[in-house]
Write an enzyme that holds these catalytic residues in place. Structure first.
Site, PDB file in Angstrom:
ATOM      1  N   GLY A  53      37.792  36.776  17.457  1.00 52.07           N
ATOM      2  CA  GLY A  53      38.934  36.622  16.567  1.00 52.07           C
ATOM      3  C   GLY A  53      39.800  35.463  16.983  1.00 52.07           C
ATOM      4  N   GLY A  55      43.979  33.775  16.576  1.00 53.25           N
ATOM      5  CA  GLY A  55      45.363  33.954  16.169  1.00 53.25           C
ATOM      6  C   GLY A  55      46.131  32.669  16.328  1.00 53.25           C
ATOM      7  N   VAL A  60      39.710  34.347  20.860  1.00 58.82           N
ATOM      8  CA  VAL A  60      39.123  35.284  21.808  1.00 58.82           C
ATOM      9  C   VAL A  60      37.614  35.347  21.584  1.00 58.82           C
ATOM     10  CG1 VAL A  60      39.090  37.677  22.636  1.00 58.82           C
ATOM     11  CG2 VAL A  60      41.240  36.637  21.894  1.00 58.82           C
ATOM     12  N   ASP A 169      56.352  42.746  21.142  1.00 60.65           N
ATOM     13  CA  ASP A 169      55.557  42.713  19.916  1.00 60.65           C
ATOM     14  C   ASP A 169      54.595  43.904  19.857  1.00 60.65           C
ATOM     15  OD1 ASP A 169      54.922  41.662  17.440  1.00 60.65           O
ATOM     16  OD2 ASP A 169      53.398  40.293  18.208  1.00 60.65           O
TER      17      ASP A 169
END
Length: 376
Positions: A53, A55, A60, A169
């Site tokens: 993935g 972001g 990653v 977060d």
């Protein structure tokens, strides 16, 4: 009122990639995945297997540790993010994770640099995110499973706080679940370290759906209460797990932040009938808009949740019982009894004449059906 929140470059509505986000494989064209091919060997140790993935801060990968013969997750910073402040942030994330040793917080193994992009190596969790798990549910979530997951998340946040770190977060996208549904908190990219006597400069970072009002609208809060932003986020996560939706939703980021600041939260039991008032009380206290009125710690929140769940389990339930027909007639004076454990798996129970333990003595005739309230 302080100036409105200005979302900085690091803000992303989906957060950073987790170690188990196989569905989120789209990344910026300048991302490191354009440079790392399958089977690439990083530092002669980590063999790249596949992207997991991407972001706002990095990508990653699933990799194989050739030295220790185990799967790992490797997070690389995006190559186009080369300024010193970003690299310091990336290193700070690795250090924040390294400070915490707990079964409910993702472990970090190493830090390095590959092709001028810093990276760190993490524990690989075979599973998905809590958000993915929620998205896969049909109908209400099982309460026993929900409280088990919440127990682990709260313990993980408590461990982060014990390491003098604030996550900033907490949200379902940043919680990984293994095949046994054991949660691990990930993505400490926005974490800050609390330093005695040296409060950190305030940062407007986080995810609006889980952001405490004092983050968006600071009014000079006591630095000693700063960790309560994570307690507020825990309250939002618990609310979503129990009801299927966050406390506030829609109207864009700014509208959502305003709702957190001024709108009254609907009690969870109003959205999911059957939840006890005790659970409402625990959740709503964690979501107090004033941090001074909010639950003091993640551990206090966890204990409140577990106590409310125990109380909910002990709620009386009506159980039907039938008088055994062998009693002699006339039987207008027969008194009955029933034991909770005997009727737990058999709500309709034939009981012999005796004494009714709960609700005081009562009399019934032969073959009459009665209602008993017994604790489970």
């Amino acid at each position: 009122m302080a100036p409105m929140l200005a979302l900085d470059e690091r803000f992303s509505p989906h957060g950073d990639a987790d170690a188990s986000s196989p569905e989120d494989t789209d990344a910026p064209s300048s991302g490191v995945e354009s440079r790392l091919a399958t089977a690439t060997l990083v530092d002669e140790v980590y063999r790249i297997v596949a992207p997991l993935g991407s972001g706002s801060m990095g990508t990653v990968y699933l990799a194989h540790d050739e030295t220790l013969d185990r799967p790992v997750a490797v997070k690389f910073a995006h190559p186009h993010l080369k300024d010193a402040s970003f690299r310091a942030r990336f290193l700070a994330e690795a250090r924040a994770m390294a400070r915490v040793k707990h079964p409910n917080v993702l472990s970090i193994f190493a830090f390095g640099e590959h092709e001028r992009s810093p990276y760190f190596v993490m524990e690989f969790v075979q599973g998905g995110t809590l958000q993915q798990w929620l998205d896969d549910r049909e109908g209400p979530t099982d309460l026993d499973v929900v409280f088990r997951i919440l127990d682990g998340i709260c313990r993980g946040v408590s461990a982060i706080h014990a390491a003098h770190t604030i996550h900033q977060d907490i949200k379902p996208d940043n919680v990984l679940l293994d095949k046994n549904l054991r949660p691990r908190i990930a993505d400490l990219g926005l974490a800050v370290v609390e330093r005695a006597g040296q409060p950190s400069a305030r940062e407007f970072v986080g995810t609006p759906a889980y952001m405490a009002p004092e983050v968006a609208f600071p009014r000079g809060p006591d630095p000693a209460l700063r960790a309560r932003v994570d307690v507020y986020a825990l309250g939002c996560v618990a609310y979503q797990l129990l009801t299927g939706r966050p406390p506030f939703d829609g109207n864009g980021n700014v509208g959502m932040l305003l709702q957190h600041a001024v709108k009254t939260v609907v009690a969870p039991s109003a959205l999911r009938p059957g939840l006890s008032p005790a659970i409402d009380e625990v959740i709503l206290r964690a979501l107090a808009k004033d941090p001074r009125a909010r639950t003091a710690s993640a551990e206090d929140f966890r204990r409140g949740l577990m106590a409310a769940r125990r109380q909910m389990r002990q709620k009386p339930r009506a159980i039907a019982a039938v008088v055994e027909p062998e009693c002699a007639a006339p039987t207008s004076g027969v008194v009955l009894s029933a034991r909770a454990r005997a009727i737990e798996d058999n709500p309709t129970l034939h009981v012999a004449p005796g004494s009714l333990a709960l609700g005081g003595p009562r009399t019934f005739g032969c073959g009459n059906v009665l209602e008993l309230s017994e604790p489970l």
